[in-house]
Scaffold this motif. Structure first.
Motif, PDB file in Angstrom:
ATOM      1  N   PHE A 246      22.749   3.652 -10.491  1.00 20.31           N
ATOM      2  CA  PHE A 246      24.087   4.206 -10.244  1.00 20.31           C
ATOM      3  C   PHE A 246      24.158   4.906  -8.895  1.00 20.31           C
ATOM      4  CE2 PHE A 246      26.934   7.894 -10.457  1.00 20.31           C
ATOM      5  CZ  PHE A 246      28.147   7.239 -10.657  1.00 20.31           C
ATOM      6  N   PHE A 247      23.197   5.785  -8.608  1.00 17.33           N
ATOM      7  CA  PHE A 247      23.270   6.551  -7.369  1.00 17.33           C
ATOM      8  C   PHE A 247      22.927   5.694  -6.148  1.00 17.33           C
ATOM      9  CE2 PHE A 247      23.095  10.116 -10.339  1.00 17.33           C
ATOM     10  CZ  PHE A 247      24.053  10.947  -9.782  1.00 17.33           C
ATOM     11  N   THR A 248      22.114   4.663  -6.314  1.00 20.09           N
ATOM     12  CA  THR A 248      21.885   3.739  -5.208  1.00 20.09           C
ATOM     13  C   THR A 248      23.165   2.983  -4.877  1.00 20.09           C
ATOM     14  OG1 THR A 248      19.554   3.474  -5.815  1.00 20.09           O
ATOM     15  CG2 THR A 248      20.528   1.775  -4.426  1.00 20.09           C
ATOM     16  N   TRP A 249      23.857   2.501  -5.895  1.00 21.14           N
ATOM     17  CA  TRP A 249      25.129   1.812  -5.675  1.00 21.14           C
ATOM     18  C   TRP A 249      26.158   2.733  -5.021  1.00 21.14           C
ATOM     19  CZ3 TRP A 249      29.548   3.463  -8.444  1.00 21.14           C
ATOM     20  CH2 TRP A 249      30.714   2.743  -8.146  1.00 21.14           C
ATOM     21  N   LEU A 250      26.279   3.969  -5.518  1.00 24.56           N
ATOM     22  CA  LEU A 250      27.274   4.893  -4.987  1.00 24.56           C
ATOM     23  C   LEU A 250      26.957   5.279  -3.542  1.00 24.56           C
ATOM     24  CD1 LEU A 250      29.773   6.637  -5.563  1.00 24.56           C
ATOM     25  CD2 LEU A 250      28.226   8.430  -6.396  1.00 24.56           C
ATOM     26  N   SER A 251      25.699   5.556  -3.251  1.00 29.40           N
ATOM     27  CA  SER A 251      25.319   5.963  -1.892  1.00 29.40           C
ATOM     28  C   SER A 251      25.510   4.821  -0.907  1.00 29.40           C
ATOM     29  CB  SER A 251      23.858   6.437  -1.884  1.00 29.40           C
ATOM     30  OG  SER A 251      23.673   7.512  -2.775  1.00 29.40           O
ATOM     31  N   PHE A 252      25.076   3.624  -1.271  1.00 27.24           N
ATOM     32  CA  PHE A 252      25.230   2.480  -0.373  1.00 27.24           C
ATOM     33  C   PHE A 252      26.704   2.146  -0.155  1.00 27.24           C
ATOM     34  CE2 PHE A 252      20.820   0.321  -0.880  1.00 27.24           C
ATOM     35  CZ  PHE A 252      20.220   1.499  -0.482  1.00 27.24           C
ATOM     36  N   LEU A 253      27.514   2.324  -1.206  1.00 28.24           N
ATOM     37  CA  LEU A 253      28.947   2.063  -1.070  1.00 28.24           C
ATOM     38  C   LEU A 253      29.595   3.035  -0.094  1.00 28.24           C
ATOM     39  CD1 LEU A 253      31.308   0.317  -2.183  1.00 28.24           C
ATOM     40  CD2 LEU A 253      31.664   2.110  -3.898  1.00 28.24           C
ATOM     41  N   LEU A 254      29.224   4.306  -0.179  1.00 32.52           N
ATOM     42  CA  LEU A 254      29.789   5.306   0.729  1.00 32.52           C
ATOM     43  C   LEU A 254      29.321   5.101   2.165  1.00 32.52           C
ATOM     44  CD1 LEU A 254      29.467   8.520  -1.494  1.00 32.52           C
ATOM     45  CD2 LEU A 254      31.519   7.150  -1.042  1.00 32.52           C
ATOM     46  N   LEU A 255      28.126   4.555   2.345  1.00 32.61           N
ATOM     47  CA  LEU A 255      27.597   4.318   3.687  1.00 32.61           C
ATOM     48  C   LEU A 255      28.082   2.996   4.279  1.00 32.61           C
ATOM     49  CD1 LEU A 255      23.920   5.567   3.210  1.00 32.61           C
ATOM     50  CD2 LEU A 255      25.720   6.667   4.554  1.00 32.61           C
ATOM     51  N   GLY A 256      28.874   2.247   3.523  1.00 33.69           N
ATOM     52  CA  GLY A 256      29.398   0.986   4.029  1.00 33.69           C
ATOM     53  C   GLY A 256      28.452  -0.174   3.894  1.00 33.69           C
ATOM     54  N   MET A 257      27.450  -0.049   3.046  1.00 34.53           N
ATOM     55  CA  MET A 257      26.474  -1.125   2.844  1.00 34.53           C
ATOM     56  C   MET A 257      27.098  -2.225   1.997  1.00 34.53           C
ATOM     57  SD  MET A 257      23.194  -1.748   3.498  1.00 34.53           S
ATOM     58  CE  MET A 257      21.831  -2.759   2.875  1.00 34.53           C
ATOM     59  N   GLU A 258      26.985  -3.456   2.468  1.00 32.42           N
ATOM     60  CA  GLU A 258      27.494  -4.587   1.704  1.00 32.42           C
ATOM     61  C   GLU A 258      26.546  -4.899   0.549  1.00 32.42           C
ATOM     62  OE1 GLU A 258      27.953  -7.772   4.424  1.00 32.42           O
ATOM     63  OE2 GLU A 258      29.662  -6.867   5.480  1.00 32.42           O
ATOM     64  N   GLN A 259      27.075  -5.599  -0.462  1.00 31.74           N
ATOM     65  CA  GLN A 259      26.294  -5.933  -1.665  1.00 31.74           C
ATOM     66  C   GLN A 259      25.697  -4.670  -2.315  1.00 31.74           C
ATOM     67  OE1 GLN A 259      25.494  -7.906   1.247  1.00 31.74           O
ATOM     68  NE2 GLN A 259      27.004  -9.428   0.597  1.00 31.74           N
ATOM     69  N   ALA A 260      26.517  -3.615  -2.404  1.00 32.20           N
ATOM     70  CA  ALA A 260      26.020  -2.358  -2.984  1.00 32.20           C
ATOM     71  C   ALA A 260      25.680  -2.518  -4.456  1.00 32.20           C
ATOM     72  CB  ALA A 260      27.062  -1.250  -2.802  1.00 32.20           C
ATOM     73  N   VAL A 261      26.453  -3.320  -5.177  1.00 30.72           N
ATOM     74  CA  VAL A 261      26.155  -3.554  -6.596  1.00 30.72           C
ATOM     75  C   VAL A 261      24.810  -4.256  -6.748  1.00 30.72           C
ATOM     76  CG1 VAL A 261      26.943  -4.732  -8.684  1.00 30.72           C
ATOM     77  CG2 VAL A 261      28.608  -3.648  -7.172  1.00 30.72           C
ATOM     78  N   PHE A 262      24.556  -5.220  -5.894  1.00 30.17           N
ATOM     79  CA  PHE A 262      23.287  -5.940  -5.930  1.00 30.17           C
ATOM     80  C   PHE A 262      22.116  -4.976  -5.746  1.00 30.17           C
ATOM     81  CE2 PHE A 262      19.937  -7.723  -3.231  1.00 30.17           C
ATOM     82  CZ  PHE A 262      19.428  -8.698  -4.070  1.00 30.17           C
ATOM     83  N   TRP A 263      22.200  -4.121  -4.743  1.00 26.15           N
ATOM     84  CA  TRP A 263      21.095  -3.196  -4.484  1.00 26.15           C
ATOM     85  C   TRP A 263      20.967  -2.144  -5.579  1.00 26.15           C
ATOM     86  CZ3 TRP A 263      17.413  -4.530  -1.550  1.00 26.15           C
ATOM     87  CH2 TRP A 263      17.627  -5.372  -0.459  1.00 26.15           C
ATOM     88  N   GLY A 264      22.081  -1.773  -6.206  1.00 32.11           N
ATOM     89  CA  GLY A 264      21.980  -0.855  -7.335  1.00 32.11           C
ATOM     90  C   GLY A 264      21.233  -1.459  -8.505  1.00 32.11           C
ATOM     91  N   VAL A 265      21.541  -2.717  -8.822  1.00 31.10           N
ATOM     92  CA  VAL A 265      20.849  -3.393  -9.927  1.00 31.10           C
ATOM     93  C   VAL A 265      19.374  -3.593  -9.599  1.00 31.10           C
ATOM     94  CG1 VAL A 265      20.739  -5.511 -11.288  1.00 31.10           C
ATOM     95  CG2 VAL A 265      22.953  -4.507 -10.725  1.00 31.10           C
ATOM     96  N   VAL A 266      19.079  -4.030  -8.374  1.00 33.80           N
ATOM     97  CA  VAL A 266      17.687  -4.265  -7.973  1.00 33.80           C
ATOM     98  C   VAL A 266      16.892  -2.967  -7.989  1.00 33.80           C
ATOM     99  CG1 VAL A 266      16.217  -4.963  -6.045  1.00 33.80           C
ATOM    100  CG2 VAL A 266      18.201  -6.335  -6.657  1.00 33.80           C
ATOM    101  N   ALA A 267      17.476  -1.878  -7.482  1.00 31.60           N
ATOM    102  CA  ALA A 267      16.779  -0.588  -7.458  1.00 31.60           C
ATOM    103  C   ALA A 267      16.522  -0.072  -8.869  1.00 31.60           C
ATOM    104  CB  ALA A 267      17.589   0.428  -6.665  1.00 31.60           C
ATOM    105  N   GLY A 268      17.505  -0.252  -9.772  1.00 30.24           N
ATOM    106  CA  GLY A 268      17.301   0.180 -11.146  1.00 30.24           C
ATOM    107  C   GLY A 268      16.193  -0.590 -11.847  1.00 30.24           C
ATOM    108  N   LEU A 269      16.167  -1.906 -11.656  1.00 32.23           N
ATOM    109  CA  LEU A 269      15.111  -2.710 -12.269  1.00 32.23           C
ATOM    110  C   LEU A 269      13.749  -2.415 -11.652  1.00 32.23           C
ATOM    111  CD1 LEU A 269      16.937  -6.156 -12.565  1.00 32.23           C
ATOM    112  CD2 LEU A 269      16.521  -4.496 -14.388  1.00 32.23           C
ATOM    113  N   ALA A 270      13.710  -2.239 -10.339  1.00 34.78           N
ATOM    114  CA  ALA A 270      12.434  -1.992  -9.666  1.00 34.78           C
ATOM    115  C   ALA A 270      11.855  -0.621  -9.989  1.00 34.78           C
ATOM    116  CB  ALA A 270      12.611  -2.128  -8.155  1.00 34.78           C
ATOM    117  N   SER A 271      12.700   0.324 -10.379  1.00 34.60           N
ATOM    118  CA  SER A 271      12.196   1.668 -10.700  1.00 34.60           C
ATOM    119  C   SER A 271      11.313   1.675 -11.937  1.00 34.60           C
ATOM    120  CB  SER A 271      13.367   2.628 -10.898  1.00 34.60           C
ATOM    121  OG  SER A 271      14.132   2.270 -12.046  1.00 34.60           O
TER     122      SER A 271
END
Length: 378
Positions: A246-271
């Motif tokens: 959740f916080f990876t998706w929110l932070s990347f979205l606020l920073l203008g990172m594209e594919q923020a949902v993708f990185w949120g899912v990947v970060a959650g699974l990788a944790s």
């Protein structure tokens, strides 16, 4: 007097006890080495087995809940596994699209970065350019020395790199892919059989523990603690994964990172894989930010944001929640992560803490192993 006559000449009682202790210690060390070798050698069989046990512990409450509605356990297990596989397959489709979109932008970003470097003035020459100039001068000087030292009778050999053989690469990698697919399929079948069996093996273990009621009750208590601790730990890991995602998706979205949902899912699974998973996400997100923004500074910022989120989850949230669901100390958990990571790689990092919980529970109920349980506990 009789005791002295029975003892061998020149051998005291203390030396006999010491010799027996050394022999027992040697046998324990040899047995431990043999067990470690067997665990490493049988990794292809034990990894699906351990994974299936953990997954069955996580899914058993759902199957038991369906059983309350008079749905047989075999049918409920098949239904739960089918929903799980369909969910994973459905979620992988958008993730695949996001991955392809990131890879498609890589050549464009590299080209933009090269153009920016080409527009830089000679005074702004970077470290990479200077290193290239130095390397070129060294090569030129080495070639001049070789030409001077060459003799007519000496045959010069030129090394030619062979082109990349894609067919050979595919054939070599197909065996690894086949092994992974077979292990996943075996684990799913084993999960189904465990869920369908229900408490069959628990009752068998209790029955085999001995004829006395005390021993049977003790075995039942140990099995219940196994199940309870593993389920609570899996729930804690789920909370941690949701927090990171959740916080990876929110932070990347606020920073203008594209594919923020993708990185949120990947970060959650990788944790789920401590240390290794967050490190891979940190590197991947930093490279993706560099590709998108064509800026090293933005790549570093995105990587640091990912590091802060995973550090909060790994150093604050997860230890606090784990300490409440288990009685393991932090040093034992860290050593267990190192040991199982060395033994089984990324899978070992995932199953390290549940294995330590099971070992700690078993040692607490076995008299001769309580010292080990004390070392693992708080």
């Amino acid at each position: 007097m009789e005791k002295r006559e029975l003892e061998p000449e020149g051998v005291s009682e203390h030396s006999l006890i010491q010799r027996v202790d050394v022999r027992n210690t040697a046998m324990i060390l040899l047995t431990s080495v043999a067990v470690l070798y067997f665990i490493s050698w049988a990794q292809a069989v034990l990894v699906p087995l351990v994974g299936a046990i953990l997954i069955s512990y996580a899914l058993d409450p759902l199957v038991s809940w369906l059983e309350k509605f008079h749905i047989p356990r075999p049918l409920g297990a098949a239904l739960v596994l089918t929903i799980l596989v369909i969910t994973i397959a459905g979620a992988s489709i958008p993730l695949k699209r996001e991955t392809i979109a990131i890879l498609d932008k890589a050549p464009w970003a590299i080209e933009q970065f090269q153009r920016a470097e080409a527009r830089s003035t000679p005074d702004e020459e970077g470290v990479v350019e200077k290193a290239q100039d130095v390397a070129k001068k060294i090569e030129e000087s080495a070639e001049d020395e070789e030409e001077e030292a060459d003799e007519p009778d000496v045959m010069r050999v030129r090394v030619v790199d062979r082109p990349f053989n894609f067919r050979k690469f595919l054939m070599e990698g197909s065996s690894t892919i086949l092994v992974v697919v077979s292990q996943v399929f075996s684990a799913l079948l084993l999960v189904y059989f465990m869920l369908a069996a229900g408490r069959l093996y628990k009752r068998k273990v209790v029955k085999l523990s001995g004829p006395s009621f005390h021993r049977m009750r003790k075995a039942a208590r140990i099995m219940n603690e196994f199940h309870g601790q593993v389920r609570r730990f899996l729930f804690v890991m789920l909370l941690g994964a949701v927090f990171v995602g959740f916080f990876t998706w929110l932070s990347f979205l606020l920073l203008g990172m594209e594919q923020a949902v993708f990185w949120g899912v990947v970060a959650g699974l990788a944790s789920v894989a401590p240390y290794l998973g967050p490190f891979l996400v940190l590197v991947g997100a930093g490279v993706a930010a560099f590709i998108q923004f064509s800026s090293i500074e933005m790549g570093i910022v995105i990587a640091l944001v990912s590091l802060v989120i995973t550090s909060i989850q790994g150093n604050l949230l997860l230890p606090m929640l784990t300490s409440r669901v288990s009685s393991l100390n932090e040093i034992a958990i860290f050593i267990g992560l190192l040991f199982w990571g060395w033994l089984w790689g990324p899978v070992g990092l995932i199953i390290a803490t549940p294995m330590l919980m099971i070992i700690k529970t078993l040692c607490d109920h076995v008299t001769n192993l309580r010292a080990v349980g004390e070392l693992l506990g708080k």
